[in-house]
Design an enzyme around this catalytic site. Structure first.
Site, PDB file in Angstrom:
ATOM      1  N   HIS A  75      25.907  15.914  82.320  1.00 47.78           N
ATOM      2  CA  HIS A  75      24.438  15.879  82.361  1.00 47.78           C
ATOM      3  C   HIS A  75      23.911  14.806  81.425  1.00 47.78           C
ATOM      4  CE1 HIS A  75      24.995  19.719  84.338  1.00 47.78           C
ATOM      5  NE2 HIS A  75      23.719  19.708  84.680  1.00 47.78           N
ATOM      6  N   SER A  92      18.219  14.055  88.775  1.00 46.21           N
ATOM      7  CA  SER A  92      17.964  13.858  87.347  1.00 46.21           C
ATOM      8  C   SER A  92      16.725  13.006  87.123  1.00 46.21           C
ATOM      9  CB  SER A  92      19.158  13.172  86.680  1.00 46.21           C
ATOM     10  OG  SER A  92      20.165  14.104  86.430  1.00 46.21           O
ATOM     11  N   GLN A  96      13.510  14.344  84.912  1.00 47.36           N
ATOM     12  CA  GLN A  96      13.082  13.682  83.672  1.00 47.36           C
ATOM     13  C   GLN A  96      11.650  13.164  83.812  1.00 47.36           C
ATOM     14  OE1 GLN A  96      15.460  12.035  80.965  1.00 47.36           O
ATOM     15  NE2 GLN A  96      17.375  12.848  81.699  1.00 47.36           N
ATOM     16  N   PHE A 127      22.201  18.164  74.705  1.00 42.52           N
ATOM     17  CA  PHE A 127      21.246  19.280  74.715  1.00 42.52           C
ATOM     18  C   PHE A 127      20.791  19.484  76.152  1.00 42.52           C
ATOM     19  CE2 PHE A 127      16.618  20.356  74.593  1.00 42.52           C
ATOM     20  CZ  PHE A 127      16.769  21.669  74.175  1.00 42.52           C
ATOM     21  N   CYS A 130      16.416  23.319  81.088  1.00 43.24           N
ATOM     22  CA  CYS A 130      15.901  23.025  82.422  1.00 43.24           C
ATOM     23  C   CYS A 130      14.550  22.313  82.269  1.00 43.24           C
ATOM     24  CB  CYS A 130      15.764  24.306  83.240  1.00 43.24           C
ATOM     25  SG  CYS A 130      15.146  23.980  84.889  1.00 43.24           S
TER      26      CYS A 130
HETATM   27  N1  GUN Z   1      19.654  17.202  80.603  1.00 48.19           N
HETATM   28  C1  GUN Z   1      19.146  18.225  79.990  1.00 48.19           C
HETATM   29  N2  GUN Z   1      18.311  18.925  80.779  1.00 48.19           N
HETATM   30  C2  GUN Z   1      18.302  18.315  81.945  1.00 48.19           C
HETATM   31  C3  GUN Z   1      17.614  18.559  83.160  1.00 48.19           C
HETATM   32  O1  GUN Z   1      16.838  19.480  83.365  1.00 48.19           O
HETATM   33  N3  GUN Z   1      17.876  17.688  84.108  1.00 48.19           N
HETATM   34  C4  GUN Z   1      18.717  16.663  83.924  1.00 48.19           C
HETATM   35  N4  GUN Z   1      18.897  15.863  84.904  1.00 48.19           N
HETATM   36  N5  GUN Z   1      19.364  16.416  82.830  1.00 48.19           N
HETATM   37  C5  GUN Z   1      19.161  17.242  81.828  1.00 48.19           C
END
Ligand code: GUN
Length: 175
Positions: A75, A92, A96, A127, A130
């Protein structure tokens, strides 16, 4: 959380897909982790999307620490630059952007990057929260609060957040 509703035809198609097609469809849901998608394919049929997510959670909790860490490390960190964002999965990029992390002011961005670095140094994985279920303010507060946890607590927290991230991605994929 209330039960997720899928159109039954999409759930049926998912249950009937070849393992390769299933893995392909789930490529982005699990941050390009084909081995995990293949394991999930073996847990079919899914009676509902909630059933799918529960099975995913069970599968991830049963992994060894190293396999859990590998998934977490797949991630991206939150608060990426525009150039870094372009290299991420479409899922992703969307997360973001919608959480407001791409429009942070300089002070908040510096806090996020310092927190990410401290977190990575302490726990050895990014870290994970969501992003779509949290505002940028809540993400920063959680990051700084969770830095005080132990490594086993954070491994468990992060895996639970991965399932929350996956749940929303599955809804997008199938609804
Ligand atoms: N890294 C930490 N949290 C997230 C998320 O919700 N989405 C993505 N793509 N990367 C993360």
């Amino acid at each position: 959380m209330s039960a997720i509703k899928f159109t039954s035809s999409k759930l049926e198609a998912l249950n009937a897909a070849s393992p390769a097609a299933f893995t392909d469809a789930f490529g982005g849901v699990l941050e390009r982790s084909p081995a995990l998608a293949a394991s999930l394919a073996s847990a079919r049929p899914f009676g509902s999307a909630e059933d799918l997510c529960n099975k995913l959670y069970g599968l991830l909790q049963a992994l060894g620490d190293e396999q859990q860490l590998a998934l977490l490390r797949a991630h991206p960190e939150l608060g990426q630059s525009a150039a870094q964002l372009a290299a991420l999965t479409a899922e992703s990029q969307h997360e973001q952007t919608t959480s407001g992390l791409t429009v942070l002011d300089a002070v908040a961005l510096a806090r996020l990057r310092a927190g990410n670095a401290a977190y990575m140094q302490k726990f050895g994985h990014p870290f994970i929260i969501c992003a779509r279920l949290n505002t940028s303010t809540a993400i920063l507060a959680q990051l700084e609060a969770r830095l005080h946890n132990t490594a086993p607590m954070e491994l468990a927290n992060a895996i639970s957040q991965v399932v929350d991230i996956a749940r929303l991605r599955v809804i997008d994929l199938l609804n």
